[in-house]
Design a protein around this motif. Structure first.
Motif, PDB file in Angstrom:
ATOM      1  N   LEU A   1       0.841  -1.204   0.000  1.00 33.18           N
ATOM      2  CA  LEU A   1       0.000   0.000   0.000  1.00 33.18           C
ATOM      3  C   LEU A   1       0.874   1.250   0.000  1.00 33.18           C
ATOM      4  CD1 LEU A   1      -2.777  -1.064   2.535  1.00 33.18           C
ATOM      5  CD2 LEU A   1      -2.917  -1.030   0.030  1.00 33.18           C
ATOM      6  N   LYS A   2       1.949   1.255   0.779  1.00 27.85           N
ATOM      7  CA  LYS A   2       2.870   2.396   0.795  1.00 27.85           C
ATOM      8  C   LYS A   2       3.527   2.586  -0.566  1.00 27.85           C
ATOM      9  CE  LYS A   2       3.922   2.091   5.681  1.00 27.85           C
ATOM     10  NZ  LYS A   2       4.364   3.171   6.510  1.00 27.85           N
ATOM     11  N   GLU A   3       3.898   1.485  -1.208  1.00 31.63           N
ATOM     12  CA  GLU A   3       4.493   1.561  -2.550  1.00 31.63           C
ATOM     13  C   GLU A   3       3.498   2.157  -3.538  1.00 31.63           C
ATOM     14  OE1 GLU A   3       5.477  -2.539  -3.171  1.00 31.63           O
ATOM     15  OE2 GLU A   3       7.453  -2.336  -2.226  1.00 31.63           O
ATOM     16  N   TYR A   4       2.240   1.739  -3.459  1.00 29.09           N
ATOM     17  CA  TYR A   4       1.210   2.252  -4.358  1.00 29.09           C
ATOM     18  C   TYR A   4       1.024   3.755  -4.161  1.00 29.09           C
ATOM     19  CZ  TYR A   4      -3.258   2.770  -6.743  1.00 29.09           C
ATOM     20  OH  TYR A   4      -4.255   3.188  -7.584  1.00 29.09           O
ATOM     21  N   ILE A   5       0.999   4.200  -2.910  1.00 29.25           N
ATOM     22  CA  ILE A   5       0.854   5.630  -2.612  1.00 29.25           C
ATOM     23  C   ILE A   5       1.993   6.421  -3.251  1.00 29.25           C
ATOM     24  CG2 ILE A   5       0.986   7.340  -0.748  1.00 29.25           C
ATOM     25  CD1 ILE A   5      -0.599   5.278   0.972  1.00 29.25           C
ATOM     26  N   ALA A   6       3.211   5.915  -3.148  1.00 26.52           N
ATOM     27  CA  ALA A   6       4.373   6.602  -3.721  1.00 26.52           C
ATOM     28  C   ALA A   6       4.302   6.627  -5.243  1.00 26.52           C
ATOM     29  CB  ALA A   6       5.659   5.932  -3.252  1.00 26.52           C
ATOM     30  N   ILE A   7       3.972   5.495  -5.846  1.00 33.10           N
ATOM     31  CA  ILE A   7       3.915   5.408  -7.310  1.00 33.10           C
ATOM     32  C   ILE A   7       2.840   6.326  -7.879  1.00 33.10           C
ATOM     33  CG2 ILE A   7       3.291   3.868  -9.226  1.00 33.10           C
ATOM     34  CD1 ILE A   7       4.695   1.618  -7.561  1.00 33.10           C
ATOM     35  N   GLU A   8       1.676   6.330  -7.243  1.00 31.86           N
ATOM     36  CA  GLU A   8       0.539   7.122  -7.736  1.00 31.86           C
ATOM     37  C   GLU A   8       0.560   8.569  -7.244  1.00 31.86           C
ATOM     38  OE1 GLU A   8      -1.694   6.099  -9.990  1.00 31.86           O
ATOM     39  OE2 GLU A   8      -0.599   4.197 -10.102  1.00 31.86           O
ATOM     40  N   LYS A   9       1.517   8.897  -6.356  1.00 34.55           N
ATOM     41  CA  LYS A   9       1.651  10.253  -5.812  1.00 34.55           C
ATOM     42  C   LYS A   9       0.333  10.733  -5.185  1.00 34.55           C
ATOM     43  CE  LYS A   9       5.314  11.582  -9.023  1.00 34.55           C
ATOM     44  NZ  LYS A   9       5.583  10.298  -9.628  1.00 34.55           N
ATOM     45  N   LEU A  10      -0.238   9.881  -4.340  1.00 36.28           N
ATOM     46  CA  LEU A  10      -1.486  10.239  -3.665  1.00 36.28           C
ATOM     47  C   LEU A  10      -1.214  11.277  -2.580  1.00 36.28           C
ATOM     48  CD1 LEU A  10      -3.126   6.705  -3.359  1.00 36.28           C
ATOM     49  CD2 LEU A  10      -3.609   8.488  -5.031  1.00 36.28           C
ATOM     50  N   PRO A  11      -2.181  12.156  -2.316  1.00 35.11           N
ATOM     51  CA  PRO A  11      -1.945  13.259  -1.379  1.00 35.11           C
ATOM     52  C   PRO A  11      -1.825  12.833   0.086  1.00 35.11           C
ATOM     53  CG  PRO A  11      -4.210  13.296  -2.136  1.00 35.11           C
ATOM     54  CD  PRO A  11      -3.492  12.247  -2.950  1.00 35.11           C
ATOM     55  N   LEU A  12      -2.394  11.679   0.449  1.00 30.98           N
ATOM     56  CA  LEU A  12      -2.316  11.217   1.842  1.00 30.98           C
ATOM     57  C   LEU A  12      -1.393  10.015   1.927  1.00 30.98           C
ATOM     58  CD1 LEU A  12      -6.087  11.345   2.862  1.00 30.98           C
ATOM     59  CD2 LEU A  12      -4.320  13.032   3.342  1.00 30.98           C
ATOM     60  N   ASN A  13      -0.669   9.929   3.023  1.00 33.91           N
ATOM     61  CA  ASN A  13       0.228   8.794   3.242  1.00 33.91           C
ATOM     62  C   ASN A  13      -0.085   8.197   4.610  1.00 33.91           C
ATOM     63  OD1 ASN A  13       2.239   6.929   2.994  1.00 33.91           O
ATOM     64  ND2 ASN A  13       3.903   8.360   3.387  1.00 33.91           N
ATOM     65  N   ILE A  14      -1.314   7.711   4.753  1.00 33.02           N
ATOM     66  CA  ILE A  14      -1.751   7.115   6.011  1.00 33.02           C
ATOM     67  C   ILE A  14      -2.061   5.643   5.741  1.00 33.02           C
ATOM     68  CG2 ILE A  14      -3.443   7.180   7.878  1.00 33.02           C
ATOM     69  CD1 ILE A  14      -3.988  10.133   7.062  1.00 33.02           C
ATOM     70  N   THR A  15      -1.279   4.761   6.350  1.00 34.43           N
ATOM     71  CA  THR A  15      -1.497   3.327   6.213  1.00 34.43           C
ATOM     72  C   THR A  15      -1.310   2.686   7.582  1.00 34.43           C
ATOM     73  OG1 THR A  15       0.819   2.822   5.760  1.00 34.43           O
ATOM     74  CG2 THR A  15      -0.581   3.292   3.844  1.00 34.43           C
ATOM     75  N   GLY A  16      -1.650   1.414   7.660  1.00 36.80           N
ATOM     76  CA  GLY A  16      -1.421   0.693   8.893  1.00 36.80           C
ATOM     77  C   GLY A  16      -1.960  -0.713   8.810  1.00 36.80           C
ATOM     78  N   PHE A  17      -1.718  -1.458   9.871  1.00 33.51           N
ATOM     79  CA  PHE A  17      -2.321  -2.774   9.990  1.00 33.51           C
ATOM     80  C   PHE A  17      -2.697  -2.990  11.445  1.00 33.51           C
ATOM     81  CE2 PHE A  17       2.055  -3.668  10.964  1.00 33.51           C
ATOM     82  CZ  PHE A  17       2.023  -4.702  11.898  1.00 33.51           C
ATOM     83  N   LYS A  18      -3.683  -3.850  11.655  1.00 31.71           N
ATOM     84  CA  LYS A  18      -4.190  -4.089  13.007  1.00 31.71           C
ATOM     85  C   LYS A  18      -4.442  -5.582  13.165  1.00 31.71           C
ATOM     86  CE  LYS A  18      -8.182  -3.161  15.917  1.00 31.71           C
ATOM     87  NZ  LYS A  18      -9.538  -2.655  15.932  1.00 31.71           N
ATOM     88  N   ILE A  19      -3.958  -6.120  14.253  1.00 30.11           N
ATOM     89  CA  ILE A  19      -4.220  -7.519  14.561  1.00 30.11           C
ATOM     90  C   ILE A  19      -5.486  -7.564  15.417  1.00 30.11           C
ATOM     91  CG2 ILE A  19      -3.344  -9.578  15.708  1.00 30.11           C
ATOM     92  CD1 ILE A  19      -0.492  -8.441  15.070  1.00 30.11           C
ATOM     93  N   VAL A  20      -6.528  -8.165  14.879  1.00 30.22           N
ATOM     94  CA  VAL A  20      -7.808  -8.242  15.575  1.00 30.22           C
ATOM     95  C   VAL A  20      -7.770  -9.383  16.594  1.00 30.22           C
ATOM     96  CG1 VAL A  20     -10.301  -8.537  15.300  1.00 30.22           C
ATOM     97  CG2 VAL A  20      -8.991  -7.269  13.574  1.00 30.22           C
ATOM     98  N   ASN A  21      -7.334 -10.554  16.136  1.00 34.22           N
ATOM     99  CA  ASN A  21      -7.119 -11.703  17.028  1.00 34.22           C
ATOM    100  C   ASN A  21      -6.153 -12.663  16.335  1.00 34.22           C
ATOM    101  OD1 ASN A  21      -8.682 -13.475  15.325  1.00 34.22           O
ATOM    102  ND2 ASN A  21     -10.546 -12.660  16.257  1.00 34.22           N
ATOM    103  N   ASP A  22      -5.977 -13.869  16.865  1.00 36.73           N
ATOM    104  CA  ASP A  22      -5.002 -14.821  16.307  1.00 36.73           C
ATOM    105  C   ASP A  22      -5.293 -15.195  14.855  1.00 36.73           C
ATOM    106  OD1 ASP A  22      -3.765 -14.812  18.730  1.00 36.73           O
ATOM    107  OD2 ASP A  22      -4.488 -16.789  19.363  1.00 36.73           O
ATOM    108  N   MET A  23      -6.537 -15.080  14.445  1.00 37.53           N
ATOM    109  CA  MET A  23      -6.927 -15.544  13.111  1.00 37.53           C
ATOM    110  C   MET A  23      -7.486 -14.441  12.219  1.00 37.53           C
ATOM    111  SD  MET A  23      -6.244 -18.793  13.105  1.00 37.53           S
ATOM    112  CE  MET A  23      -7.292 -19.761  12.053  1.00 37.53           C
ATOM    113  N   HIS A  24      -7.352 -13.176  12.623  1.00 34.39           N
ATOM    114  CA  HIS A  24      -7.900 -12.081  11.818  1.00 34.39           C
ATOM    115  C   HIS A  24      -7.031 -10.842  11.994  1.00 34.39           C
ATOM    116  CE1 HIS A  24     -11.408  -9.049  11.080  1.00 34.39           C
ATOM    117  NE2 HIS A  24     -10.717  -9.244   9.978  1.00 34.39           N
ATOM    118  N   ALA A  25      -6.649 -10.252  10.863  1.00 33.06           N
ATOM    119  CA  ALA A  25      -5.893  -8.999  10.875  1.00 33.06           C
ATOM    120  C   ALA A  25      -6.364  -8.166   9.693  1.00 33.06           C
ATOM    121  CB  ALA A  25      -4.396  -9.264  10.793  1.00 33.06           C
ATOM    122  N   THR A  26      -6.138  -6.850   9.777  1.00 34.65           N
ATOM    123  CA  THR A  26      -6.525  -5.959   8.695  1.00 34.65           C
ATOM    124  C   THR A  26      -5.359  -5.065   8.311  1.00 34.65           C
ATOM    125  OG1 THR A  26      -7.327  -4.224  10.183  1.00 34.65           O
ATOM    126  CG2 THR A  26      -8.938  -5.866   9.480  1.00 34.65           C
ATOM    127  N   ALA A  27      -5.360  -4.652   7.059  1.00 26.85           N
ATOM    128  CA  ALA A  27      -4.449  -3.614   6.583  1.00 26.85           C
ATOM    129  C   ALA A  27      -5.337  -2.503   6.035  1.00 26.85           C
ATOM    130  CB  ALA A  27      -3.532  -4.156   5.495  1.00 26.85           C
TER     131      ALA A  27
END
Length: 79
Positions: A27-53
Motif C-alpha cells: 500500500l505504501k508503494e502504491y501511494i508513492a507510485i501514484e503520488k497520492l496526497p495522503l500517506n496514512i497506512t497501517g495494519f491491526k491484529i484483531v485476534n489470532d486468526m484475523h488482521a486488517t491492513a
C-alpha cells in the motif's frame, strides 16, 4: 476539506498478521507510485486468526483506488 475514506483489507487464518503487515508495504508503494496526497497506512491484529491492513484516501481518489486495489470494505476515517 474533503472527507477521508479508510479502505480496509481483511486477512484471516494463522498467517493473517504477517500477511496484513506485508500488505501495508505494498500500500505504501502504491501511494508513492501514484503520488497520492495522503500517506496514512497501517495494519491491526484483531485476534489470532484475523488482521486488517488499511490506507486512507481522499474522497476524490477513493473510486480509482478502490477499482485498482479492490479493498474488502471502507469507512469514513476519523482522526
Amino acid at each position: 476539506m474533503s472527507r477521508k475514506i479508510k479502505l480496509i483489507w481483511d486477512f484471516r487464518g494463522p498467517a493473517a498478521a504477517k500477511t496484513a503487515e506485508h500488505h501495508e508495504i505494498h500500500l505504501k508503494e502504491y501511494i508513492a507510485i501514484e503520488k497520492l496526497p495522503l500517506n496514512i497506512t497501517g495494519f491491526k491484529i484483531v485476534n489470532d486468526m484475523h488482521a486488517t491492513a488499511f490506507m486512507v484516501v481522499t474522497d476524490e481518489n477513493m473510486i480509482p483506488v478502490r477499482d485498482a486495489l479492490k479493498p474488502h470494505r471502507g469507512e469514513v476515517f476519523e482522526e
